[in-house]
Scaffold this motif. Sequence first.
Motif, PDB file in Angstrom:
ATOM      1  N   ALA A  37       0.827  -1.211   0.000  1.00  0.00           N
ATOM      2  CA  ALA A  37       0.000   0.000   0.000  1.00  0.00           C
ATOM      3  C   ALA A  37       0.858   1.256   0.000  1.00  0.00           C
ATOM      4  O   ALA A  37       0.386   2.327  -0.358  1.00  0.00           O
ATOM      5  CB  ALA A  37      -0.923   0.001   1.213  1.00  0.00           C
TER       6      ALA A  37
ATOM      7  N   LEU B 151       2.128   2.407   2.805  1.00  0.00           N
ATOM      8  CA  LEU B 151       1.970   3.020   4.128  1.00  0.00           C
ATOM      9  C   LEU B 151       3.228   2.818   4.969  1.00  0.00           C
ATOM     10  O   LEU B 151       3.443   3.507   5.956  1.00  0.00           O
ATOM     11  CB  LEU B 151       0.750   2.427   4.846  1.00  0.00           C
TER      12      LEU B 151
ATOM     13  N   PRO C 235       1.653   5.860  -0.602  1.00  0.00           N
ATOM     14  CA  PRO C 235       0.310   5.343  -0.894  1.00  0.00           C
ATOM     15  C   PRO C 235      -0.271   5.990  -2.141  1.00  0.00           C
ATOM     16  O   PRO C 235       0.108   7.094  -2.502  1.00  0.00           O
ATOM     17  CB  PRO C 235      -0.514   5.756   0.339  1.00  0.00           C
ATOM     18  N   GLY C 236      -1.201   5.307  -2.766  1.00  0.00           N
ATOM     19  CA  GLY C 236      -1.828   5.870  -3.956  1.00  0.00           C
ATOM     20  C   GLY C 236      -3.114   5.143  -4.299  1.00  0.00           C
ATOM     21  O   GLY C 236      -3.360   4.029  -3.842  1.00  0.00           O
ATOM     22  N   ALA C 237      -3.925   5.811  -5.117  1.00  0.00           N
ATOM     23  CA  ALA C 237      -5.255   5.295  -5.439  1.00  0.00           C
ATOM     24  C   ALA C 237      -5.221   4.008  -6.251  1.00  0.00           C
ATOM     25  O   ALA C 237      -6.191   3.258  -6.276  1.00  0.00           O
ATOM     26  CB  ALA C 237      -6.039   6.364  -6.193  1.00  0.00           C
TER      27      ALA C 237
ATOM     28  N   ARG D  43      -3.604   1.495  -5.565  1.00  0.00           N
ATOM     29  CA  ARG D  43      -3.455   0.364  -4.631  1.00  0.00           C
ATOM     30  C   ARG D  43      -4.356   0.605  -3.433  1.00  0.00           C
ATOM     31  O   ARG D  43      -3.909   0.739  -2.312  1.00  0.00           O
ATOM     32  CB  ARG D  43      -1.994   0.260  -4.166  1.00  0.00           C
ATOM     33  N   THR D  44      -5.636   0.712  -3.670  1.00  0.00           N
ATOM     34  CA  THR D  44      -6.537   1.066  -2.576  1.00  0.00           C
ATOM     35  C   THR D  44      -6.664  -0.091  -1.582  1.00  0.00           C
ATOM     36  O   THR D  44      -6.483  -1.250  -1.955  1.00  0.00           O
ATOM     37  CB  THR D  44      -7.904   1.515  -3.137  1.00  0.00           C
ATOM     38  N   VAL D  45      -6.937   0.257  -0.317  1.00  0.00           N
ATOM     39  CA  VAL D  45      -6.982  -0.763   0.736  1.00  0.00           C
ATOM     40  C   VAL D  45      -8.391  -0.855   1.317  1.00  0.00           C
ATOM     41  O   VAL D  45      -9.049   0.154   1.535  1.00  0.00           O
ATOM     42  CB  VAL D  45      -6.001  -0.423   1.884  1.00  0.00           C
TER      43      VAL D  45
ATOM     44  N   PHE E  30     -10.001  -2.094   4.751  1.00  0.00           N
ATOM     45  CA  PHE E  30      -9.489  -2.406   6.085  1.00  0.00           C
ATOM     46  C   PHE E  30     -10.427  -3.328   6.869  1.00  0.00           C
ATOM     47  O   PHE E  30     -11.614  -3.413   6.586  1.00  0.00           O
ATOM     48  CB  PHE E  30      -9.310  -1.105   6.880  1.00  0.00           C
TER      49      PHE E  30
ATOM     50  N   HIS F  35     -13.278  -1.257   8.443  1.00  0.00           N
ATOM     51  CA  HIS F  35     -13.912  -0.529   7.331  1.00  0.00           C
ATOM     52  C   HIS F  35     -13.342   0.852   7.002  1.00  0.00           C
ATOM     53  O   HIS F  35     -13.228   1.202   5.852  1.00  0.00           O
ATOM     54  CB  HIS F  35     -15.435  -0.484   7.503  1.00  0.00           C
ATOM     55  N   GLY F  36     -13.000   1.676   8.014  1.00  0.00           N
ATOM     56  CA  GLY F  36     -12.442   2.995   7.715  1.00  0.00           C
ATOM     57  C   GLY F  36     -13.397   3.904   6.960  1.00  0.00           C
ATOM     58  O   GLY F  36     -12.973   4.780   6.220  1.00  0.00           O
TER      59      GLY F  36
ATOM     60  N   GLY G 263     -13.690   8.562  -2.680  1.00  0.00           N
ATOM     61  CA  GLY G 263     -12.448   8.346  -3.423  1.00  0.00           C
ATOM     62  C   GLY G 263     -12.501   8.957  -4.812  1.00  0.00           C
ATOM     63  O   GLY G 263     -11.536   9.564  -5.279  1.00  0.00           O
TER      64      GLY G 263
ATOM     65  N   ARG H 116     -16.853   1.195  -2.015  1.00  0.00           N
ATOM     66  CA  ARG H 116     -15.956   2.349  -2.114  1.00  0.00           C
ATOM     67  C   ARG H 116     -14.634   1.945  -2.764  1.00  0.00           C
ATOM     68  O   ARG H 116     -14.121   2.644  -3.639  1.00  0.00           O
ATOM     69  CB  ARG H 116     -15.695   2.919  -0.718  1.00  0.00           C
TER      70      ARG H 116
ATOM     71  N   MET I  25     -12.704   2.780  -7.072  1.00  0.00           N
ATOM     72  CA  MET I  25     -11.392   3.372  -7.324  1.00  0.00           C
ATOM     73  C   MET I  25     -10.740   2.834  -8.597  1.00  0.00           C
ATOM     74  O   MET I  25      -9.770   3.390  -9.081  1.00  0.00           O
ATOM     75  CB  MET I  25     -10.444   3.126  -6.145  1.00  0.00           C
TER      76      MET I  25
END
Lengths: 262, 247
Positions: free
Chosen positions: B51, B53, B71-73, B75-77, B79, B82-83, B97, B144, B148
């Motif tokens: 990611a 991070l 980090p960048g869009a 490689r979205t994560v 969690f 949920h975040g 996003g 979500r 992305m």
Amino acid sequence: MKYEGRLYKLSLLIFILILIVFWQGFYFLAVDVLQLSKPYTVPSPLGVGERFLDLLSNGTLPEATLQSLGRGILGYAIAIVIGAVIGLLIHHFYYLQKNLKPMLLGLQTLPSVCWVPFSILWFGLSTNAILFVVVMGTAFSISISVDNAIKNVPPIYVKAGLTMGATKSQLYWDVILPACLPELVSGLKQGWSFAWRALMAGEVMTTSIGLGQTLITGRDLADINQVMLVMLVIVLVGLLIDKCIFSAIEHRMLKKRGLLSE
Amino acid sequence: MSLIIRGLSKQFQGSDEHTLQNINLEIASGEFVCVVGTSGCGKSTLLNLIAGLENPTEGEILLDGEKITKPGAERTVMFQDHGLFPWLNVIENVKFGMKINGVAKELQEEKALHYLKLVNLYDYRDYPIHQLSGGMRQRTALARALTMDSKILLMDEPFASLDKQTSNRLREELQRIWLETQRTIFFITHSVEEAVYLADRVVVLSPETHSIRDIISINLERPRHIYSPEFIELRHRILDEVRGEAI
């Protein structure tokens, strides 16, 4: 027993009425019947009410209230700007976090009235002197709550923002700011109560028109009813802003986020 | 899309031990890769490194030949917790996003509704997050993440904090969605059953050496049945490897 809403408001109203009746009864007993104290040393509800009508009709009270409020809001606004900048700096620079923040925390123990001599030496008996007291009494508490609010943002929100490609400024405006808003508002609310108190400390000590000066005039005229009246107005105005603005915003925000138990 | 992990090691500051040591892995486009291992084997660190991070101590990760540094869009994560943002409702969260990446408003709406339908949350689009169940929150987070259009979707034990029934349902849905959308997914889990159910390949991390112990290809037909003999056999084999009893 628990009661809410209308019932609570009614009971509060009744309580205040009882208080006023007791107060008037006490005055009647102590001053009129037993003659324990002189009439000009004890305020009475009727006397306060009379002064209220006087000062309302000759315009003194509305003008003083508006002057004080305007000055309070101006000082508070300046304090927010300065406080926010210092808060962000503290948050951003570890060095300031370690060294400056404990000092600001220490300054919190200094009552704002202690800034009065300093401000009079700098600004004379002017409105600026009062503003200075308000700003000094408020800005640091705001900067501390700004730093704390940002610090308490759950890291997962920042991670979520970053992994969706948020830039640094998007991270601050679209993630961190809304995330720390509830804590920020309660910090601002506390700041307002500091500002209002500091304002009165400043107004009492200097000579600009305002509630503080109306209070002092009451003392100079040995008019205990005017003193009492102005004290009540100061409490009511402070409370009104706290309840109608800050608490209302806080309540709405927490409810929207489900952080409020009904 | 190709993701290449080369000689990757991670040692946290102030720690004597490596959290990850000499990881080499390639992930191809459209592949579903699951990483399993006992807690402390470094699987979440591996995800955080992809990611962006965290930064590796040694080695590198290349996405389409480009080294990952932040980090960048793409490689979205998704969690475990949920975040989602509690100040936004379901559809606003799903759009977030796209919004920060400057996607046109109409397209945001269209894609958000599309993915909300895909995760069966269309009727809940205006709900505040706090009124959703744990499973619905994870579906929102999945929607979500899908909006992305990331090159690779990173999932960090997304179903681990849900009850068993909900997590089983969600993994079935994830499989259906993966078959429909042909995304590349890198999925961390401690559940071997979940890994065998979902993955094309299962990567087993060793908690002793903090490196890859084995990579097992799962060639079972989809949708998979967890009570089929082949499934049970693979599950046992991988479970033994996770425990360190085989080889």
